[in-house]
Design a protein around this motif. Structure first.
Motif, PDB file in Angstrom:
ATOM      1  N   ILE B 209      16.974 -11.411 -26.850  1.00 53.77           N
ATOM      2  CA  ILE B 209      16.646 -12.305 -25.968  1.00 53.77           C
ATOM      3  C   ILE B 209      15.352 -11.892 -24.964  1.00 53.77           C
ATOM      4  O   ILE B 209      15.733 -11.043 -24.534  1.00 53.77           O
ATOM      5  CB  ILE B 209      17.709 -13.007 -25.130  1.00 53.77           C
ATOM      6  N   CYS B 226      24.364 -21.904 -20.841  1.00 58.07           N
ATOM      7  CA  CYS B 226      24.945 -20.531 -21.451  1.00 58.07           C
ATOM      8  C   CYS B 226      26.536 -20.894 -21.538  1.00 58.07           C
ATOM      9  O   CYS B 226      27.077 -20.684 -20.639  1.00 58.07           O
ATOM     10  CB  CYS B 226      24.404 -19.301 -20.960  1.00 58.07           C
ATOM     11  N   PRO B 227      26.933 -20.671 -22.946  1.00 62.42           N
ATOM     12  CA  PRO B 227      28.406 -21.007 -23.029  1.00 62.42           C
ATOM     13  C   PRO B 227      28.772 -19.455 -22.699  1.00 62.42           C
ATOM     14  O   PRO B 227      30.143 -19.452 -22.541  1.00 62.42           O
ATOM     15  CB  PRO B 227      28.641 -21.191 -24.686  1.00 62.42           C
ATOM     16  N   MET B 228      28.334 -18.313 -22.702  1.00 56.79           N
ATOM     17  CA  MET B 228      28.696 -17.277 -22.321  1.00 56.79           C
ATOM     18  C   MET B 228      28.513 -16.724 -20.965  1.00 56.79           C
ATOM     19  O   MET B 228      29.020 -15.717 -20.276  1.00 56.79           O
ATOM     20  CB  MET B 228      28.304 -15.891 -23.172  1.00 56.79           C
ATOM     21  N   ILE B 230      26.098 -16.192 -18.853  1.00 57.39           N
ATOM     22  CA  ILE B 230      25.380 -15.034 -18.529  1.00 57.39           C
ATOM     23  C   ILE B 230      24.298 -15.520 -17.593  1.00 57.39           C
ATOM     24  O   ILE B 230      23.247 -16.063 -17.551  1.00 57.39           O
ATOM     25  CB  ILE B 230      24.479 -14.496 -19.834  1.00 57.39           C
ATOM     26  N   ILE B 233      20.388 -14.143 -17.124  1.00 58.82           N
ATOM     27  CA  ILE B 233      19.336 -14.456 -18.090  1.00 58.82           C
ATOM     28  C   ILE B 233      18.554 -15.471 -17.150  1.00 58.82           C
ATOM     29  O   ILE B 233      17.245 -15.290 -17.413  1.00 58.82           O
ATOM     30  CB  ILE B 233      19.843 -15.747 -19.202  1.00 58.82           C
ATOM     31  N   CYS B 246      25.830 -12.034 -25.293  1.00 58.30           N
ATOM     32  CA  CYS B 246      24.898 -12.944 -25.863  1.00 58.30           C
ATOM     33  C   CYS B 246      25.390 -13.364 -27.336  1.00 58.30           C
ATOM     34  O   CYS B 246      25.510 -12.304 -28.126  1.00 58.30           O
ATOM     35  CB  CYS B 246      23.568 -12.682 -25.535  1.00 58.30           C
ATOM     36  N   ILE B 247      25.547 -14.551 -27.551  1.00 66.50           N
ATOM     37  CA  ILE B 247      25.799 -14.620 -29.082  1.00 66.50           C
ATOM     38  C   ILE B 247      24.725 -15.332 -29.885  1.00 66.50           C
ATOM     39  O   ILE B 247      24.997 -16.053 -30.899  1.00 66.50           O
ATOM     40  CB  ILE B 247      27.252 -15.704 -29.090  1.00 66.50           C
ATOM     41  N   PHE B 248      23.519 -15.442 -29.159  1.00 66.83           N
ATOM     42  CA  PHE B 248      22.458 -15.834 -29.833  1.00 66.83           C
ATOM     43  C   PHE B 248      22.710 -17.402 -30.304  1.00 66.83           C
ATOM     44  O   PHE B 248      22.112 -17.569 -31.406  1.00 66.83           O
ATOM     45  CB  PHE B 248      22.002 -14.823 -31.061  1.00 66.83           C
ATOM     46  N   CYS B 249      23.172 -18.065 -29.528  1.00 67.64           N
ATOM     47  CA  CYS B 249      23.523 -19.448 -29.977  1.00 67.64           C
ATOM     48  C   CYS B 249      22.170 -20.279 -29.507  1.00 67.64           C
ATOM     49  O   CYS B 249      22.042 -21.454 -29.872  1.00 67.64           O
ATOM     50  CB  CYS B 249      24.597 -20.226 -29.134  1.00 67.64           C
ATOM     51  N   GLY B 250      21.372 -19.841 -28.744  1.00 67.02           N
ATOM     52  CA  GLY B 250      20.000 -20.737 -28.691  1.00 67.02           C
ATOM     53  C   GLY B 250      20.127 -21.832 -27.635  1.00 67.02           C
ATOM     54  O   GLY B 250      19.031 -22.087 -27.514  1.00 67.02           O
ATOM     55  N   GLU B 251      21.362 -21.833 -26.949  1.00 66.52           N
ATOM     56  CA  GLU B 251      21.368 -22.936 -26.083  1.00 66.52           C
ATOM     57  C   GLU B 251      20.381 -22.817 -24.835  1.00 66.52           C
ATOM     58  O   GLU B 251      19.794 -23.816 -24.335  1.00 66.52           O
ATOM     59  CB  GLU B 251      22.713 -23.257 -25.371  1.00 66.52           C
ATOM     60  N   CYS B 252      20.308 -21.833 -24.433  1.00 66.26           N
ATOM     61  CA  CYS B 252      19.336 -21.473 -23.297  1.00 66.26           C
ATOM     62  C   CYS B 252      17.892 -21.757 -23.616  1.00 66.26           C
ATOM     63  O   CYS B 252      17.208 -22.422 -22.769  1.00 66.26           O
ATOM     64  CB  CYS B 252      19.685 -19.813 -22.820  1.00 66.26           C
TER      65      CYS B 252
HETATM   66  S1  SF4 Z   1      21.706 -17.422 -26.584  1.00 67.81           S
HETATM   67 FE1  SF4 Z   1      23.512 -18.373 -26.075  1.00 67.81          FE
HETATM   68  S2  SF4 Z   1      24.896 -16.846 -25.217  1.00 67.81           S
HETATM   69 FE2  SF4 Z   1      22.944 -15.914 -25.397  1.00 67.81          FE
HETATM   70  S3  SF4 Z   1      22.100 -16.074 -23.134  1.00 67.81           S
HETATM   71 FE3  SF4 Z   1      21.326 -17.899 -24.513  1.00 67.81          FE
HETATM   72  S4  SF4 Z   1      22.835 -19.402 -24.291  1.00 67.81           S
HETATM   73 FE4  SF4 Z   1      23.696 -17.456 -23.491  1.00 67.81          FE
END
Ligand code: SF4
Ligand code: SF4
Ligand code: SF4
Lengths: 430, 284
Positions: B209, B226-228, B230, B233, B246-252
């Protein structure tokens, strides 16, 4: 004794009445003068007339811009009171941060000498009591940002129902942000009581959407403003952004879209203000509100071009959109809180390094060649940050000067000399 | 436009992955059960010949017992390589437990029910829980227990495939976690031992990221999304803000309104970058 008192009262009333007349005359005069100055500055877009008419109505005709009968107006100060919430409660926000020179003179007698002119103007307007924009409001909401605003809240509460909004000092702390959200709930509750309407998820979502629309247009506008060959002058742009404070947001957005369209057509036709390369200036620092447009006007009269505006009554208030992560009423409240507090680069927060990043980004995006740092006399928080900026941008070899000014025209000549020298220096450097 | 591709792809892959892990065996016949699946091969293992990472991680002794020391070492090396290459991309794209939690959260979104938002406090309070669960996960086998019987992920592939009707501890545990996940996105993932182990090599893993601190306005939108949970960030001023969670969900990135402020990259190639245009399109 009694008769003497009565006589005194009558005399006081008479004096007050005369003050009111004097106030209206003078303030009309000054506002009309600055509207004229905007006209005299070459290259005014045709569709700017709408925004000028808003300012004319408020400052010269002394009337609120109203489209509905029995509309409830909520007077707010600062960019830290979320306007979306007010719309969602069925009221309309009116931003009252004042640039009024005459109100300032009256306020000068009431508040301490070293208080900032913006607060003096607001207090003066309340004291004089015949500014109808202020009078139309059902309540005031004052975010407690700096000390001056804090004491201002106390003074103006004598004239109208006033609520204070607690603003976090440290933005990175989750708990203080929670407190801010709580404070927003309390404020919303008081507005609800005024309007008799309850805030709901749907209404809030709608009003957030409405502001997103506005932001989209403002972003389009800012992008046009940054065009390498100029399409609009910064002073005109400031008048446009200023008038948002007094207008219905949906109408405003439509009008701005029309203005954007005009500028886009001009761009497509290659019809620029000038083909000369004008020194590109960024203005930041204490608020610049109509009619106190002397600094941007001077810059542009001296041959500069205000391409970027980082002041709070200017572009700052509308560059960040609300980003919702959780679709619920509370989620919207939090998203709004984030946008209004976290994204705000106002120096009242203890941690504010983001302002430097933001200005750096503006320098890149807007191709800024010089920074004019405006400090209203007595505005300490902004003055504090000047040094940091001077260091950072000095190292980057971007010229920066600090201009102190007050709400009157006495310092105009002095400002003119300094601005002229600054602009000449930039031209020379090129 | 990019957000549609990234998130669309994510949902498609997650759905396929769940279907594959749950029904793969039915579609392709019995041969699959002799193949090693990386994780969650529980439905394939009615005869208990289990070959999957989560099984062996929670039954470390069996690794040597069933096979050899050499096998165990190869196994661990492959695990580390996979973790370095993909890291918790697994969590964002493959894991059915994560997928189900994403679904319940979506349902909450549709119902406009208020979620639980005290992120910092939550992270504080689960810190010990995380290590406790990890400890149980890795060591329970040495005390003679079977982690699979309390594994909350048993609610995913197994029950969906209709293999196991018994309502055991893990199943109930799973239901409780889904309810918690309804109010707090990916609740379990914040504690999950498998996710923790997969994320251990984040410092050198391929997926990153990245952040442009000049473009970032510190608006908190990414942290909020961010679901985790963090926080770094948004607070960090580094170029690389990859964190072990980070789970790379891309929500951020989806919720970031600033051009080029945040991006996911594989090595140095940016695959998904935040942009105002995307943001506006998404919010239309
Ligand atoms: S990719 Fe998902 S888990 Fe990683 S920082 Fe962004 S929102 Fe959080
Ligand atoms: S953290 Fe655990 S449950 Fe969540 S997605 Fe990753 S492996 Fe699955
Ligand atoms: S959402 Fe984007 S702009 Fe906002 S804090 Fe996160 S990275 Fe910065």
């Amino acid at each position: 004794m009694g008769t003497k008192d009565e006589g005194n009262n009558e005399r006081e009333l008479l004096i007050h009445k005369r003050q009111q007349e004097r106030y209206l005359n003078k303030s009309r005069q000054i506002s009309a003068k600055y509207l004229n100055k905007l006209d005299e500055l070459p290259g005014i877009p045709t569709n700017l007339s709408y925004f000028k008419s808003i300012l004319y109505k408020i400052f010269v005709e002394n009337e609120i811009v109203s489209y509905k009968e029995n509309e409830i107006y909520v007077g707010i100060f600062c960019v830290l009171m979320p306007m979306e919430l007010i719309y969602a409660c069925g009221a309309r926000p009116v931003k009252l941060c004042s640039g009024d020179y005459v109100g300032f003179q009256f306020g000068d007698d009431v508040v301490p000498r070293d208080a900032c002119p913006l607060v003096k103007a607001v207090v003066g307007n309340n004291y004089i009591g015949n500014n109808n924009t202020y009078n139309a409001c059902s309540m005031y909401i004052v975010p407690v940002t700096c000390d001056c605003k804090k004491k201002m809240a106390a003074i103006i509460s004598e004239y109208k129902e006033t609520y204070i909004l607690h603003v976090p000092i440290n933005k990175k702390n989750d708990e203080t942000m929670d407190l801010y959200v709580k404070s927003l709930h309390e404020i919303v509750h008081t507005i609800e009581q005024k309007t008799g309407e309850k805030i709901t998820y749907k209404k809030l979502k709608k009003s957030v959407q409405m502001y997103r629309e506005t932001q989209r247009e403002i972003r389009r506008f800012i992008e046009l403003k940054r065009s390498l060959k100029p399409l609009i002058r910064g002073s005109h742009a400031m008048a446009v952004i200023n008038s948002i404070a007094y207008d219905d947001i949906a109408r405003y957005t439509k009008q701005l879209a029309i203005l954007n369209k005009e500028l886009e057509t001009r761009r497509d036709n290659g019809d620029y203000l000038t083909n000369k390369k004008l020194p590109r200036i960024l203005v930041t620092g204490s608020p610049i509100t109509f009619p106190n447009l002397k600094i941007p006007l001077l810059i542009e009269e001296m041959g500069g071009l205000v391409v970027a505006d980082e002041t709070c009554i200017g572009d700052r208030g509308f560059t960040d959109p609300v980003s919702v992560a959780e679709e619920s009423l509370e989620g919207y409240f939090r998203a709004i809180a984030n946008r209004y507090v976290s994204a705000c680069s106002c120096p009242v927060f203890s941690d504010n390094e983001q302002r430097i990043h933001k200005i750096k980004q503006m320098i890149i995006d807007q191709k800024v060649e010089g920074i004019i740092y405006h400090v209203l006399r007595g505005c300490l928080v902004y003055d504090y940050e000047y040094q940091i900026l001077e260091q950072v941008f000095g190292a980057m070899e971007i010229p920066i000067i600090r201009l102190e000014s007050d709400y009157n025209e006495e310092d105009i000549e002095q400002l003119r000399i300094r601005i002229e020298a600054f602009i000449e220096m930039i031209k020379f450097k090129k | 436009m990019k957000h549609k591709i990234f998130h669309g792809l994510r949902w498609v892959i997650m759905t396929l992955s769940l279907l594959f892990l749950a029904f793969g065996i039915r579609l392709t016949g019995k041969w699959l059960h002799t193949t090693d699946l990386p994780v969650f091969s529980c439905p394939f293992n009615t005869d208990q010949v289990i070959h999957s990472y989560c099984y062996y991680l929670s039954h470390l002794n069996k690794l040597v017992e069933y096979h050899s020391v050499k096998y165990a070492i190869t196994y661990i090396i492959i695990f580390i390589i996979l973790a370095i290459v993909f890291g918790r991309v697994f969590c964002g794209f493959i894991c059915p437990m994560g997928y189900l939690q994403d679904i319940v959260w979506k349902i909450r979104d549709i119902l406009h029910i208020e979620g639980f938002s005290r992120k910092e406090k939550f992270v504080e309070s689960i810190k010990t829980a995380r290590y406790l669960v990890l400890f149980v996960f890795l060591s329970i086998t040495f005390f003679g227990f079977d982690f699979c019987s309390i594994c909350p992920a048993s609610i995913t592939t197994q029950s969906i495939a209709g293999f196991k009707q018994v309502i055991n501890v893990g199943f109930i545990f799973g239901i409780i976690l889904m309810i918690l996940g309804f109010f707090m996105r990916r609740f379990w993932c914040n504690i999950c031992p498998l996710g923790y182990l997969v994320g251990l090599f984040y410092k050198i893993s391929l997926f990153r990221i990245k952040k442009d601190c000049t473009a970032c306005t510190k608006c908190r939108a990414c942290y909020e999304a961010c679901p985790m949970k963090i926080k770094e960030i948004y607070t960090d001023d580094d170029k690389d803000v990859t964190k072990t969670e980070c789970i790379f969900c891309g929500e951020c990135i989806k919720k970031c309104p600033e051009d080029k402020a945040l991006s996911i990259s594989i090595g140095n190639i940016k695959i998904y970058t935040s942009s105002r245009k995307d943001f506006e399109e998404y919010h239309k």
